[in-house]
Design a protein around this motif. Structure first.
Motif, PDB file in Angstrom:
ATOM      1  N   SER A  77       0.882  -1.203   0.042  1.00 46.31           N
ATOM      2  CA  SER A  77      -0.104  -0.028  -0.103  1.00 46.31           C
ATOM      3  C   SER A  77       0.699   1.369   0.078  1.00 46.31           C
ATOM      4  O   SER A  77       0.593   2.284  -0.974  1.00 46.31           O
ATOM      5  N   SER A 100       2.547   1.884  -3.430  1.00 41.59           N
ATOM      6  CA  SER A 100       1.584   2.237  -4.664  1.00 41.59           C
ATOM      7  C   SER A 100       1.120   3.838  -4.452  1.00 41.59           C
ATOM      8  O   SER A 100       0.478   4.258  -5.231  1.00 41.59           O
ATOM      9  N   LYS A 101       1.482   4.397  -3.316  1.00 38.74           N
ATOM     10  CA  LYS A 101       1.106   5.663  -3.127  1.00 38.74           C
ATOM     11  C   LYS A 101       2.172   6.849  -3.758  1.00 38.74           C
ATOM     12  O   LYS A 101       3.201   6.355  -3.516  1.00 38.74           O
ATOM     13  N   ALA A 102       1.515   8.012  -3.990  1.00 40.61           N
ATOM     14  CA  ALA A 102       2.500   8.906  -4.560  1.00 40.61           C
ATOM     15  C   ALA A 102       3.664   9.266  -3.642  1.00 40.61           C
ATOM     16  O   ALA A 102       3.408   9.334  -2.145  1.00 40.61           O
ATOM     17  N   GLN A 103       4.932   9.523  -3.750  1.00 41.60           N
ATOM     18  CA  GLN A 103       5.786   9.731  -2.952  1.00 41.60           C
ATOM     19  C   GLN A 103       6.412  11.197  -3.550  1.00 41.60           C
ATOM     20  O   GLN A 103       6.778  11.064  -4.579  1.00 41.60           O
ATOM     21  N   TRP A 104       6.541  12.109  -2.606  1.00 42.22           N
ATOM     22  CA  TRP A 104       6.897  13.256  -2.742  1.00 42.22           C
ATOM     23  C   TRP A 104       8.629  13.440  -2.839  1.00 42.22           C
ATOM     24  O   TRP A 104       9.053  12.819  -1.876  1.00 42.22           O
ATOM     25  N   TRP A 118      -5.390  17.525  -7.442  1.00 48.17           N
ATOM     26  CA  TRP A 118      -6.263  18.215  -6.854  1.00 48.17           C
ATOM     27  C   TRP A 118      -7.801  18.157  -7.752  1.00 48.17           C
ATOM     28  O   TRP A 118      -7.844  18.134  -8.994  1.00 48.17           O
ATOM     29  N   GLN A 149      -2.534  10.126  -9.145  1.00 51.79           N
ATOM     30  CA  GLN A 149      -4.045  10.276  -8.577  1.00 51.79           C
ATOM     31  C   GLN A 149      -4.184  10.355  -7.020  1.00 51.79           C
ATOM     32  O   GLN A 149      -5.186  11.117  -6.735  1.00 51.79           O
ATOM     33  N   ASP A 150      -3.050  10.318  -6.315  1.00 52.70           N
ATOM     34  CA  ASP A 150      -2.901  10.635  -4.857  1.00 52.70           C
ATOM     35  C   ASP A 150      -2.862  11.943  -4.492  1.00 52.70           C
ATOM     36  O   ASP A 150      -3.333  12.519  -3.564  1.00 52.70           O
ATOM     37  N   VAL A 151      -2.161  12.830  -5.419  1.00 51.71           N
ATOM     38  CA  VAL A 151      -1.761  14.029  -5.067  1.00 51.71           C
ATOM     39  C   VAL A 151      -2.414  14.993  -6.244  1.00 51.71           C
ATOM     40  O   VAL A 151      -2.189  16.260  -5.959  1.00 51.71           O
ATOM     41  N   ASN A 206       1.907   7.506  -9.377  1.00 47.06           N
ATOM     42  CA  ASN A 206       0.841   7.464  -8.530  1.00 47.06           C
ATOM     43  C   ASN A 206       0.231   8.675  -8.257  1.00 47.06           C
ATOM     44  O   ASN A 206      -0.049   9.177  -7.362  1.00 47.06           O
TER      45      ASN A 206
END
Length: 456
Positions: free
Chosen positions: A16, A19-23, A217, A213-215, A211
């Motif tokens: 999980s 799969s999330k956006a990483q800054w 707006w 879609q996580d960040v 990814n």
């Protein structure tokens, strides 16, 4: 079983997280590792984990560029600038020694503390000029706060570029020129001694590239969409009732003005471009003006046009066919298209009312969006965007998203202008309820594309 469950749980947790956006920070707060200065000699220094650009006289635009290139991404950065200094954030930009000696060029998200308030707009640096001035988005003009830190949120995904400042949508652009490039912080060239030493500052610079879609707006569509996709309609345009007035491939929907079929000479279709071939020295090659088969009354029309050096053409509307006129000609109010710098017609008429975007021979085009006479027109060989809005007699001419002319064709003022013009012998000039839209063959090579319309 408990151990297996724990392993499965931690595996799912790691999956999980992955799969999330990483800054990722583009600036480490202490040095300029990963960045390189290009083109100019303005100063960049670091104070309190902030990059500070300092303006200097006698140097061109200066760019602090990332070493890496970026395609699809979401970028966030805090910005503060002193009034009197223009700046910007380059995205998907190019610095190629083989092109303009490495001059940085491409999309720039504007930092603009001037009264026009175009911060968050999109300028095509050293290439095509303004793509998205905030003249099309008055709400976005309220986003930037002079003298304070401002949070920029920039999304470049596919052919879409959207910007927000302090949470307010500013630009909503569709353009497919460049899919990948560098990011750069600009210190703009200055020309006056009192601008020496003015600063622009950037901090908290971070980017996400996966990814997304996580960040991303929501709400970016609140900014009016401006599209430069050739001969295409976006989903948003289709929803709002736009349709292509020319399909980009055939002559369907068009005919010889005041005639019945499309001319056999004088016009060509090539690579998605409708072209007047030019016939100054060969009358047999002249095809004549062409017009839409249908008539229009209340409408919004857009197209791209490209002039050749010294070219003259025009777009007429409310054109009514008349058996007394010869085929290939039509009469109606005209959005003039002209190489103002070369063609002698630019100096004819009255006070420049035969220059590009003027209501030909009636009203001179001026930059009403900025309150000056600078048209910001691209030169011959480059594309420009034309827009005409006509509703219940009120008409507007727009050039590259800047309003140039505004009038009421049913007003007494308009009638007075007609009486003093070359149209004074034509009864009820421009008073038809509806009419054809016409592209003029004036004997010069001119290109058209992306012709689209919506009716009110």
């Amino acid at each position: 079983m408990k151990n297996i469950s724990k392993l499965a749980f931690y595996g799912m947790l790691l999956l999980s997280f992955a799969s999330k956006a990483q800054w990722k920070d583009l600036f480490n707060g202490s040095d300029l590792k990963g960045w390189v200065k290009r083109n100019g000699n303005a100063e960049y220094k670091i104070e309190n984990k902030t990059i500070i650009g300092v303006s200097h006289l006698n140097t061109p635009n200066t760019f602090l560029c990332t070493e890496n290139l970026y395609g699809d991404f979401v970028l966030e950065v805090d910005v503060k600038v002193e009034v009197g200094l223009n700046s910007g954030i380059q995205i998907r930009s190019i610095s190629d020694p083989a092109v303009m000696n490495g001059r940085v060029h491409g999309y720039q998200v504007e930092i603009d503390p001037a009264l026009r308030a175009w911060s968050g707009g999109i300028y095509d640096e050293a290439r095509n000029g303004w793509l998205y001035p905030l003249s099309v988005n008055p709400q976005g003009q309220k986003a930037f706060r002079n003298g304070q830190w401002n949070k920029y949120h920039i999304e470049a995904i596919g052919n879409s570029i959207k910007t927000w400042i302090n949470g307010i949508p500013c630009a909503n652009l569709l353009d497919s020129q460049t899919a990948k490039g560098l990011i750069a912080l600009q210190v703009h060239q200055i020309k006056r001694p009192e601008q020496e030493g003015l600063t622009v500052q950037w901090r908290n610079i971070r980017i996400a590239t996966e990814n997304l879609q996580d960040v991303v707006w929501k709400g970016g569509e609140e900014a009016p969409e401006v599209s430069y996709l050739p001969n295409q309609l976006s989903e948003n345009e289709i929803r709002k009732g736009w349709r292509l007035l020319w399909d980009g491939k055939t002559t369907a929907g068009w005919k010889l003005a005041n005639g019945s079929s499309f001319p056999k000479v004088g016009w060509e279709i090539q690579d998605g471009v409708l072209k007047v071939t030019g016939s100054k020295k060969d009358s047999l090659r002249k095809g004549g003006d062409i017009e839409t088969e249908k008539e229009f009354s209340n409408f919004e029309l857009e197209l791209d046009f490209k002039l050749t050096t010294g070219a003259n053409s025009g777009l007429k509307y409310f054109v009514v066919d008349d058996p007394k006129r010869k085929e290939g000609t039509g009469l109606g109010p005209e959005f003039q298209l002209l190489d103002d710098n070369v063609h002698p017609d630019a100096k004819a008429g009255v006070n420049g009312n035969r220059t590009t975007a003027s209501l030909y021979d009636l009203i001179t085009a001026e930059n009403l969006s900025e309150g000056n006479k600078e048209k910001r027109m691209n030169p011959p060989g480059k594309w420009n965007k034309l827009r005409i809005v006509s509703k219940d007699g009120h008409v507007e001419h727009w050039l590259n998203n800047l309003k140039m002319v505004e009038y009421d064709r049913h007003s007494q003022i308009f009638q007075n202008l007609v009486a003093k013009s070359k149209y004074n012998t034509y009864a009820n000039f421009a008073q038809a309820y509806a009419g054809h839209i016409l592209l003029q063959d004036h004997g010069d090579e001119v290109h058209f594309r992306s012709i689209k319309i919506r009716e009110f």
